[in-house]
Design a protein around this motif. Structure first.
Motif, PDB file in Angstrom:
ATOM      1  N   THR A   7      45.596  52.512  36.176  1.00 23.09           N
ATOM      2  CA  THR A   7      46.339  51.335  36.624  1.00 23.09           C
ATOM      3  C   THR A   7      45.514  50.568  37.657  1.00 23.09           C
ATOM      4  N   PRO A   8      45.742  49.241  37.824  1.00 23.04           N
ATOM      5  CA  PRO A   8      46.618  48.390  37.016  1.00 23.04           C
ATOM      6  C   PRO A   8      46.062  48.190  35.610  1.00 23.04           C
ATOM      7  N   VAL A   9      46.962  47.945  34.666  1.00 21.98           N
ATOM      8  CA  VAL A   9      46.539  47.855  33.270  1.00 21.98           C
ATOM      9  C   VAL A   9      46.602  46.414  32.767  1.00 21.98           C
ATOM     10  N   THR A  10      45.929  46.164  31.651  1.00 20.17           N
ATOM     11  CA  THR A  10      45.994  44.836  31.033  1.00 20.17           C
ATOM     12  C   THR A  10      46.646  44.972  29.659  1.00 20.17           C
ATOM     13  N   GLY A  47      64.901  35.092  46.138  1.00 17.50           N
ATOM     14  CA  GLY A  47      63.588  34.438  46.200  1.00 17.50           C
ATOM     15  C   GLY A  47      62.606  35.198  47.085  1.00 17.50           C
ATOM     16  N   GLU A  48      62.885  36.474  47.339  1.00 15.93           N
ATOM     17  CA  GLU A  48      61.981  37.273  48.181  1.00 15.93           C
ATOM     18  C   GLU A  48      60.967  38.035  47.331  1.00 15.93           C
ATOM     19  N   ALA A  49      59.903  38.507  47.997  1.00 17.30           N
ATOM     20  CA  ALA A  49      58.850  39.249  47.287  1.00 17.30           C
ATOM     21  C   ALA A  49      59.319  40.670  46.981  1.00 17.30           C
ATOM     22  N   LEU A  50      58.793  41.224  45.896  1.00 12.70           N
ATOM     23  CA  LEU A  50      59.070  42.624  45.553  1.00 12.70           C
ATOM     24  C   LEU A  50      58.241  43.515  46.482  1.00 12.70           C
ATOM     25  N   PRO A  51      58.616  44.786  46.631  1.00 12.81           N
ATOM     26  CA  PRO A  51      57.875  45.658  47.557  1.00 12.81           C
ATOM     27  C   PRO A  51      56.463  46.022  47.106  1.00 12.81           C
ATOM     28  N   PHE A  52      56.108  45.664  45.867  1.00 16.12           N
ATOM     29  CA  PHE A  52      54.742  45.939  45.410  1.00 16.12           C
ATOM     30  C   PHE A  52      54.336  44.879  44.400  1.00 16.12           C
ATOM     31  N   ASP A  53      53.021  44.808  44.136  1.00 12.67           N
ATOM     32  CA  ASP A  53      52.496  43.820  43.191  1.00 12.67           C
ATOM     33  C   ASP A  53      52.890  44.244  41.778  1.00 12.67           C
ATOM     34  N   ILE A  54      53.698  43.428  41.131  1.00 15.10           N
ATOM     35  CA  ILE A  54      54.277  43.807  39.839  1.00 15.10           C
ATOM     36  C   ILE A  54      53.280  43.618  38.678  1.00 15.10           C
ATOM     37  N   SER A  57      51.540  46.528  36.748  1.00 15.01           N
ATOM     38  CA  SER A  57      52.009  47.749  37.411  1.00 15.01           C
ATOM     39  C   SER A  57      52.600  48.773  36.444  1.00 15.01           C
ATOM     40  N   ALA A  58      52.644  50.010  36.942  1.00 15.34           N
ATOM     41  CA  ALA A  58      53.334  51.094  36.249  1.00 15.34           C
ATOM     42  C   ALA A  58      54.488  51.541  37.138  1.00 15.34           C
ATOM     43  N   ILE A  59      55.680  51.599  36.563  1.00 10.74           N
ATOM     44  CA  ILE A  59      56.860  52.057  37.313  1.00 10.74           C
ATOM     45  C   ILE A  59      57.345  53.370  36.706  1.00 10.74           C
ATOM     46  N   TYR A  60      57.515  54.371  37.564  1.00 14.17           N
ATOM     47  CA  TYR A  60      57.965  55.705  37.136  1.00 14.17           C
ATOM     48  C   TYR A  60      59.396  55.890  37.622  1.00 14.17           C
ATOM     49  N   TYR A  61      60.310  56.150  36.653  1.00 10.97           N
ATOM     50  CA  TYR A  61      61.706  56.372  37.005  1.00 10.97           C
ATOM     51  C   TYR A  61      61.871  57.820  37.455  1.00 10.97           C
ATOM     52  N   VAL A  62      61.783  58.011  38.749  1.00  4.57           N
ATOM     53  CA  VAL A  62      61.833  59.379  39.276  1.00  4.57           C
ATOM     54  C   VAL A  62      62.438  59.395  40.680  1.00  4.57           C
ATOM     55  N   GLY A  63      63.195  60.407  40.947  1.00 10.26           N
ATOM     56  CA  GLY A  63      63.694  60.668  42.298  1.00 10.26           C
ATOM     57  C   GLY A  63      63.283  62.078  42.639  1.00 10.26           C
ATOM     58  N   PRO A  64      62.129  62.235  43.310  1.00  9.86           N
ATOM     59  CA  PRO A  64      61.596  63.596  43.530  1.00  9.86           C
ATOM     60  C   PRO A  64      62.432  64.415  44.507  1.00  9.86           C
ATOM     61  N   THR A  65      62.235  65.719  44.472  1.00 12.14           N
ATOM     62  CA  THR A  65      62.837  66.565  45.502  1.00 12.14           C
ATOM     63  C   THR A  65      61.958  66.438  46.752  1.00 12.14           C
ATOM     64  N   PRO A  66      62.518  66.744  47.941  1.00  7.89           N
ATOM     65  CA  PRO A  66      61.724  66.623  49.174  1.00  7.89           C
ATOM     66  C   PRO A  66      60.512  67.557  49.122  1.00  7.89           C
ATOM     67  N   GLU A  67      59.392  67.081  49.690  1.00  5.06           N
ATOM     68  CA  GLU A  67      58.185  67.916  49.682  1.00  5.06           C
ATOM     69  C   GLU A  67      58.266  68.968  50.786  1.00  5.06           C
ATOM     70  N   LYS A  68      57.750  70.148  50.461  1.00  6.94           N
ATOM     71  CA  LYS A  68      57.649  71.194  51.477  1.00  6.94           C
ATOM     72  C   LYS A  68      56.410  70.921  52.316  1.00  6.94           C
ATOM     73  N   GLU A  69      56.319  71.585  53.476  1.00  4.39           N
ATOM     74  CA  GLU A  69      55.148  71.405  54.340  1.00  4.39           C
ATOM     75  C   GLU A  69      53.880  71.690  53.540  1.00  4.39           C
ATOM     76  N   GLY A  70      52.895  70.806  53.682  1.00  5.25           N
ATOM     77  CA  GLY A  70      51.615  71.016  53.017  1.00  5.25           C
ATOM     78  C   GLY A  70      51.577  70.518  51.584  1.00  5.25           C
ATOM     79  N   GLY A  95      55.516  40.775  34.818  1.00  4.52           N
ATOM     80  CA  GLY A  95      54.184  41.379  34.771  1.00  4.52           C
ATOM     81  C   GLY A  95      54.136  42.892  34.771  1.00  4.52           C
ATOM     82  N   ASN A  96      55.290  43.555  34.952  1.00  5.71           N
ATOM     83  CA  ASN A  96      55.301  45.027  34.854  1.00  5.71           C
ATOM     84  C   ASN A  96      54.853  45.401  33.430  1.00  5.71           C
ATOM     85  N   LYS A  97      53.923  46.349  33.348  1.00  2.00           N
ATOM     86  CA  LYS A  97      53.333  46.638  32.040  1.00  2.00           C
ATOM     87  C   LYS A  97      53.636  48.040  31.511  1.00  2.00           C
TER      88      LYS A  97
END
Lengths: 186, 279
Positions: A7-10, A47-54, A57-70, A95-97
């Motif tokens: 990424t980013p892809v064309t 009319g506001e900007a998205l939090p990342f450049d679309i 872009s690649a968008i992953y539908y995921v809600g991870p579990t909290p990371e452990k230390e390290g 433009g999301n690809k």
């Protein structure tokens, strides 16, 4: 066939991906699921900007579990993509690809995929521990109050994926079972 | 009379939440291995191999098998010779709170169904309590993921629909779910009772070890027939095609009204988790 994609892809490079092909994806992937999609579309309404450049872009539908230390991330497999169908065409038109998730998409999403030369890739549902092995870095970049639903910027290396809907609209969820049934017909 | 304290319950529920999310029950692992061996479609066999690999990674890293660590469905069998010193439901919720926070599990409970938000500790637990005889307290935690829960269905059939009506409804539910519930699935099916009881039966059926048939040969045969017909649909692991669409079908039945034939299908995924303790 196996493809190595960064990424980013064309649109041009996505043309080679066919439904059923394997993909090893590297680079930056943004996480967003239900609430993040809703809020992204509300941003656009205002009319506001998205939090990342679309674009590209690649968008992953995921809600991870909290990371452990390290660790950089916990378990991180895909969630059901169909819940994002209401929002995806708008993001694809901007433009999301690459969309990464699991499960069926509706016709509006398929049309938007074809219209924009995008792809829908599947990660292995329920294999969150395995998927997390490809994540090298993770950082919350928007709406931390959403917890697991916050938008994260992931750096991934060789995330193993399968092309489900290619840029021509071919859908592995239809062709895969049909091919199996045809081959095993008695 | 046996006295069991709220603290004992809290500590045990915490342990069960973590254990269930990190390690699959042996019967589910066996069913996955057997499915991989029986699978003759290469893509499907590969996926089943990756699911086994995922279990290994989860065990090595001590992280959840799946990121959807579920709603905490808790089943309680409480002997009537047990005295609980404290509040049973509060103790279970405290255990869920501790387990989900200290075990690095995902907090997946929206505080309100329409206004959303998050309860931040995965409470409340969804508790079903049965009073039995004796002086034992059995607690089972079944963390239930929502990808499969969303594909579940309930229908009030007519008595004339009979067994074929039940089979058709189950096959229709599995077909329309397709790839969404992360196949290969595990199905809990309730038949009979009332609108609310049939849903409960379908979830209770998910507690039965995979491969253990219904004690009534009539229903055991129906379970086998459903499993066979589902695995002829071709959906396969992840919906990419193949034989292995479903690992196991368990039916729980009960008497019903002369005018009714309620059927509920509770869909679960290949990560069908449960852990129990008896105090």
């Amino acid at each position: 066939m196996e493809h190595i994609i960064k990424t980013p892809v064309t649109t041009e490079e996505l043309k080679a991906l066919k439904a059923g092909d394997s993909v090893l994806l590297s680079g930056i992937v943004y996480t967003a699921r239900d609430q993040a999609h809703k809020q992204m579309c509300e941003c656009l309404d205002r009319g506001e900007a998205l939090p990342f450049d679309i674009e590209g872009s690649a968008i992953y539908y995921v809600g991870p579990t909290p990371e452990k230390e390290g660790m950089v991330i916990g378990s991180a497999g895909p969630t059901t993509s169909g819940r994002m169908d209401a929002y995806s065409p708008r993001l694809l038109d901007l433009g999301n690809k690459v969309m990464i998730g699991k499960g069926k998409r509706n016709d509006a999403v398929k049309d938007a995929i074809i219209r924009n030369g995008a792809v829908y890739l599947a990660a292995i549902g329920g294999a969150g521990a395995l998927m997390a092995s490809s994540v090298k870095n993770a950082e919350v970049i928007a709406w931390p109050e959403l917890g697991c639903e916050a938008v994260r910027r992931l750096e991934v290396e060789n995330l193993p994926l399968t092309v489900v809907i290619d840029s021509t609209g071919q859908d592995l969820y239809e062709t895969g079972p049909a091919e199996y049934l045809k081959k095993t017909a008695r | 009379m046996k006295i069991i304290t709220a603290d004992q319950i809290r500590a045990n529920v915490k342990k069960l939440c973590i254990e269930a999310n990190l390690k699959l029950p042996e019967d589910v692992v066996r069913a996955l291995t057997a499915a991989k061996e029986a699978e003759d479609w290469p893509v499907a066999k590969d996926i089943l191999g990756l699911l086994e690999e995922n279990l290994k990674v989860a065990a090595e890293k001590e992280i959840p098998i799946c990121q959807d660590t579920g709603a905490a469905c808790v089943f309680v069998e409480l002997g009537n010779d047990v005295h609980i010193d404290g509040d049973l439901e509060q103790a279970i919720n405290d255990g869920v709170h501790d387990g989900y926070i200290e075990g690095y599990l995902r907090k997946s409970i929206a505080a309100d169904p329409l206004r959303r938000g998050n309860t931040e500790d995965n409470t409340p637990a969804f508790i079903t309590t049965h009073i039995t005889t004796g002086d034992k307290l059995k607690i089972t935690v079944l963390p239930k993921g929502c990808g499969s829960e969303n594909m579940s269905a309930l229908r009030m059939l007519k008595p004339a629909d009979g067994v074929q009506g039940v089979v058709d409804f189950v096959l229709e539910t599995v077909s329309s779910a397709g790839s969404n519930p992360c196949p290969p699935t595990v199905l809990g099916i309730g038949i009979g009772g009332t609108f609310d009881k049939v849903a409960y039966l379908s979830k209770k059926a998910l507690l039965r070890p995979l491969g253990e048939p219904n004690p009534d040969p009539y229903y055991a045969e129906l379970e086998a027939r459903l499993l066979k017909e589902i695995n002829e649909l071709g959906i396969g692991p992840q919906g990419f095609g193949g034989r292995t669409t479903c690992l196991s079908v368990a039916i729980e039945q009960m008497p019903t009204h002369v005018a009714g034939l309620p059927v509920a299908v509770n869909v679960s995924c290949h990560v069908t988790r449960r852990a129990s303790v008896e105090l």
